[in-house]
Design an enzyme around this catalytic site. Structure first.
Site, PDB file in Angstrom:
ATOM      1  N   THR A  53      45.001  40.610  48.747  1.00 61.48           N
ATOM      2  CA  THR A  53      43.676  40.137  48.340  1.00 61.48           C
ATOM      3  C   THR A  53      42.580  41.013  48.914  1.00 61.48           C
ATOM      4  O   THR A  53      41.577  41.304  48.254  1.00 61.48           O
ATOM      5  CB  THR A  53      43.463  38.674  48.784  1.00 61.48           C
ATOM      6  OG1 THR A  53      44.482  37.866  48.195  1.00 61.48           O
ATOM      7  CG2 THR A  53      42.103  38.156  48.358  1.00 61.48           C
ATOM      8  N   CYS A  54      42.773  41.466  50.153  1.00 59.36           N
ATOM      9  CA  CYS A  54      41.774  42.302  50.813  1.00 59.36           C
ATOM     10  C   CYS A  54      41.567  43.609  50.059  1.00 59.36           C
ATOM     11  O   CYS A  54      40.437  44.104  49.929  1.00 59.36           O
ATOM     12  CB  CYS A  54      42.199  42.595  52.252  1.00 59.36           C
ATOM     13  SG  CYS A  54      42.593  41.113  53.205  1.00 59.36           S
TER      14      CYS A  54
END
Length: 246
Positions: A53-54
């Protein structure tokens, strides 16, 4: 519903911490005082560099909206993570995140001081940061968006669009734009000028650098530049872009 482990620090000063950073072949110490004093800074903190997600959303969207944040008085955007400086620098280079200042909170001191240090030993991560974002004005937390205290790695409120909407609710949120160009192309310059005029941020993919003629044809079905894509839709060349806006 159980009480959250996390408490907002709005109205409080951020922790005073020094970070050991690597710039080129030299070690450089950066302090929270130097990073935040006399500035309006957006911070977003995440569990780890190179994590899904980062890398796919959190960092890229802040990087893409950096000019809009700057337009509304934000002096810097800081990405904080409990990683060492070598990992953070490699991640920033891999993401081409030139608009973001990555800070390695390797010992977790800043994150712990913010009350956001969590144990992710079950994933083999050790101590890491809970995901959150905040607006810091002259070293004081003005606003925090803390992800809900639920299982996993929620990503609902610490995103760039939520922060921008808080800072500038009137700001138009345009869909993402990519434009394929080649050097010294007057039609490409015309299309980019029109996108600038309309306030659209865009990613430029230059033939010979980021793509080939084969890529251009495969993606757009055409052999001429520019080719503009807005929100996943193929718009076409500079004349097509004019028609789109009219």
């Amino acid at each position: 519903m159980s009480e959250s482990r996390f408490t907002s620090k709005e109205g409080q000063k951020i922790p005073s911490v020094s970070f050991q950073c690597r710039e080129g072949d030299a070690w450089v110490t950066k302090t929270t005082e130097a990073l935040f004093s006399g500035k309006n800074v957006v911070v977003f903190s995440l569990p780890g560099a190179f994590t899904p997600t980062c890398s796919s959303t959190h960092l890229p969207r802040y990087n893409a909206l950096a000019k809009k944040f700057a337009k509304h008085g934000i002096d810097d955007i800081v990405c904080m993570s409990v990683n060492d400086t070598f990992v953070m620098n490699a991640w920033a280079a891999d993401q081409e995140a030139d608009n973001i200042t990555v800070i390695p909170d390797g010992n977790g001191e800043f994150t712990d001081g913010m009350g956001m240090l969590v144990d992710k030993a079950d994933l083999g991560f050790g101590k890491r940061s809970w995901r959150y974002s905040m607006l810091v004005k002259d070293g004081v937390v003005d606003k925090m968006f803390i992800e809900p205290d639920v299982a996993g790695d929620p990503f609902e409120v610490s995103d760039a669009d939520t922060m921008l909407a808080y800072i500038a609710p009137e700001e138009q949120n345009n869909p993402p734009v990519s434009i394929l160009t080649k050097p010294s192309c007057p039609f490409c310059a015309k299309a980019k000028a029109l996108l600038d005029e309309k306030g659209y941020e865009y990613e430029e993919i230059v033939l010979g650098k980021g793509a080939s003629l084969t890529s251009l044809t495969a993606i757009s079905g055409r052999e001429t530049v520019p080719q503009v894509f807005i929100g996943g839709k193929h718009i076409g060349g500079s004349d097509d872009l004019e028609a789109y806006f009219s």
